[in-house]
Design a protein around this motif. Structure first.
Motif, short mmCIF file in Angstrom:
data_model
loop_
_atom_site.label_atom_id
_atom_site.label_comp_id
_atom_site.label_asym_id
_atom_site.label_seq_id
_atom_site.Cartn_x
_atom_site.Cartn_y
_atom_site.Cartn_z
N UNK A 157 21.37 65.22 54.14
CA UNK A 157 21.98 66.54 54.23
C UNK A 157 21.34 67.34 55.37
N UNK A 158 21.60 66.98 56.62
CA UNK A 158 20.91 67.65 57.74
C UNK A 158 21.28 69.11 57.92
N UNK A 159 22.43 69.54 57.39
CA UNK A 159 22.89 70.90 57.64
C UNK A 159 22.02 71.98 57.00
N UNK A 160 21.16 71.61 56.05
CA UNK A 160 20.34 72.61 55.35
C UNK A 160 18.96 72.81 55.99
N UNK A 161 18.67 72.06 57.05
CA UNK A 161 17.39 72.17 57.76
C UNK A 161 16.19 71.91 56.86
N UNK A 162 16.33 70.97 55.95
CA UNK A 162 15.20 70.63 55.09
C UNK A 162 14.07 69.99 55.88
N UNK A 163 14.41 69.45 57.03
CA UNK A 163 13.35 68.90 57.90
C UNK A 163 12.39 70.01 58.32
N UNK A 164 12.93 71.21 58.50
CA UNK A 164 12.09 72.34 58.91
C UNK A 164 11.59 73.17 57.74
N UNK A 165 12.46 73.42 56.75
CA UNK A 165 12.06 74.35 55.68
C UNK A 165 11.59 73.67 54.40
N UNK A 166 11.76 72.34 54.30
CA UNK A 166 11.33 71.57 53.13
C UNK A 166 11.92 72.09 51.82
N UNK A 167 13.04 72.78 51.92
CA UNK A 167 13.70 73.26 50.72
C UNK A 167 13.38 74.70 50.36
N UNK A 168 12.50 75.33 51.11
CA UNK A 168 12.13 76.72 50.82
C UNK A 168 13.27 77.67 51.25
#
Length: 204
Positions: A157-168
């Motif tokens: 799910x790249x659209x949520x930017x979990x790579x950057x925000x880790x789910x925060x």
């Protein structure tokens, strides 16, 4: 020499526990339990939030090499929705303790809330990850393994930017929830959009 203390319960086999991901909108909560050797020293150990990512991963290798025992506990987003995040965080720590190869005689926990684990004595320590070596070690393991997990989810799910925000709950993450809806990994019981909770479509 590290300013962190080695033990809260002297002369006992003590496990330090901490969790990561409690404040996230998506993903499981991770916890770790760590038992360090007697008279263990590591001048670089500190609360994971005070360390760079590179330093955290380097210390993870040292902790896993040096610890008498260590283990992870994981509670999923679905479980979080069912039992709430406080209970989920404690359950994750209990699961980490369950998985230790050596049974501790006492437990120290970061924060101010915990539930008894069998008959073992325990202490809750506010900001304990900056005070005790085993809690600091647990914070590093929980944080780095949860980050690895969120990076895997980010591929899906790249659209949520979990790579950057880790789910925060960053602005970009909340904007993506509003645009694309939620995933099976989102915590549906959380206020996903912030101050104004709107109807959110589900993405499965």
């Amino acid at each position: 020499m590290s300013s962190l203390l080695p033990y809260y319960h002297p002369s006992m086999i003590e496990a330090g526990c901490d969790e990561a991901g409690r404040g996230c909108l998506a993903g499981s909560v991770y916890a770790a339990a760590v038992i360090l050797p007697p008279d263990y020293h590591n001048d670089l150990l500190n609360d994971s939030k005070q360390l760079t990512e590179k330093r955290r991963y380097a210390l993870r290798e040292e902790i896993q090499r040096d610890a008498i025992a260590w283990a992870l506990g994981i509670v999923t987003a679905e479980e979080i929705d069912n039992i709430n995040i406080l209970n989920a965080s404690i359950l994750a720590m209990h699961r980490a303790l369950d998985s230790l190869s050596l049974r501790p005689e006492a437990i120290i926990v970061d924060g101010n809330r915990f539930k008894p684990y069998h008959d073992l004595p325990y202490a809750t320590i506010v900001k304990g990850d900056g005070k005790y070596l085993s809690i600091a070690a647990a914070s590093i393991l929980a944080k780095t393994y949860r980050d690895d997990y969120m990076l895997q989810l980010a591929e899906e799910y790249p659209q949520y930017d979990w790579k950057g925000n880790k789910g925060y709950p960053t602005k970009k993450h909340r904007a993506a929830i509003k645009q694309y809806g939620v995933t099976p990994y989102h915590r549906h019981s959380f206020n996903l959009l912030g101050d104004t909770q709107l109807s959110i479509p589900f993405e499965f």
